[in-house]
Design an enzyme around this catalytic site. Structure first.
Site, PDB file in Angstrom:
ATOM      1  N   ASP A   8       5.935  43.901  91.972  1.00  0.00           N
ATOM      2  CA  ASP A   8       5.635  42.759  92.745  1.00  0.00           C
ATOM      3  C   ASP A   8       3.803  43.102  92.895  1.00  0.00           C
ATOM      4  OD1 ASP A   8       5.460  40.473  94.482  1.00  0.00           O
ATOM      5  OD2 ASP A   8       4.845  42.057  96.033  1.00  0.00           O
ATOM      6  N   ASP A  10       1.401  40.944  95.090  1.00  0.00           N
ATOM      7  CA  ASP A  10       0.812  41.185  96.755  1.00  0.00           C
ATOM      8  C   ASP A  10       1.311  42.124  97.778  1.00  0.00           C
ATOM      9  OD1 ASP A  10      -1.267  38.659  96.640  1.00  0.00           O
ATOM     10  OD2 ASP A  10       0.444  37.900  95.784  1.00  0.00           O
TER      11      ASP A  10
END
Length: 179
Positions: A8, A10
């Site tokens: 991922d 952020d």
């Protein structure tokens, strides 16, 4: 054998628990060494990220692709849709993982997902991937919700296989016995 790792953006590789646009995004100090460890043992590293700012016209998808490629990701999978649009790619849906499995002939049970949100864990669980939650970004907050029984049904069944302090800890855990 670990075939690929999905990471991922952020809160996992940098930024915070909020979406930070590419021109302001800064990676954590441990991000580059983490990606280099995976590349050293020739494990493909894929970014998979929800970026609804694209559909709102705040940023172009290519800006994220250019940024993430410059960090060293082998392939970028991103969902440009907002929550509620009904797409099949937005996490916790598995669309990005399934597309990657088709693109690279992967068995998802031999792949890992590293993320800071419970939606990352649910997507990984639905796809049969190894699930690693990092405590950076939203990780600590989502872990607290899980520990306080605030998730129900499928959300409760997506317990991480490993809880890591950060991305480097997650990668080292995944690579135990690989090198």
């Amino acid at each position: 054998m670990l075939q690929a790792v999905f990471i991922d953006r952020d809160g996992t590789i940098g930024g915070s628990d909020e979406v930070v646009l590419p021109d302001k995004f800064e990676v954590f100090q441990f991000t580059q060494p983490s990606l280099e460890l995976l590349k050293k043992v020739q494990i493909p590293v894929f970014s998979f990220t929800n970026q609804p700012g694209i559909s709102r016209g705040e940023v172009k998808a290519q800006d994220f692709v250019d940024e993430l490629t410059s960090f060293g990701f082998d392939q970028i999978y991103l969902c440009p849709h907002q929550s509620g649009e009904g797409c099949l790619c937005r996490k916790p849906s598995t669309g990005m993982l399934i597309r990657a499995s088709q693109d690279y002939n992967l068995e998802l049970k031999n792949c890992a997902v590293i993320g800071d949100r419970w939606t990352d864990m649910i997507a990984a669980n639905r796809a049969g991937c190894i699930k690693v939650l990092v405590k950076t970004g939203s990780g600590e907050k989502d872990l607290t919700k899980y520990n306080n029984n605030q998730f129900f049904g499928e959300w409760n069944e997506a317990a991480p296989d490993y809880i890591a302090e950060d991305l480097l800890d997650a990668v080292k855990w995944l690579l135990k016995g690989v090198e």
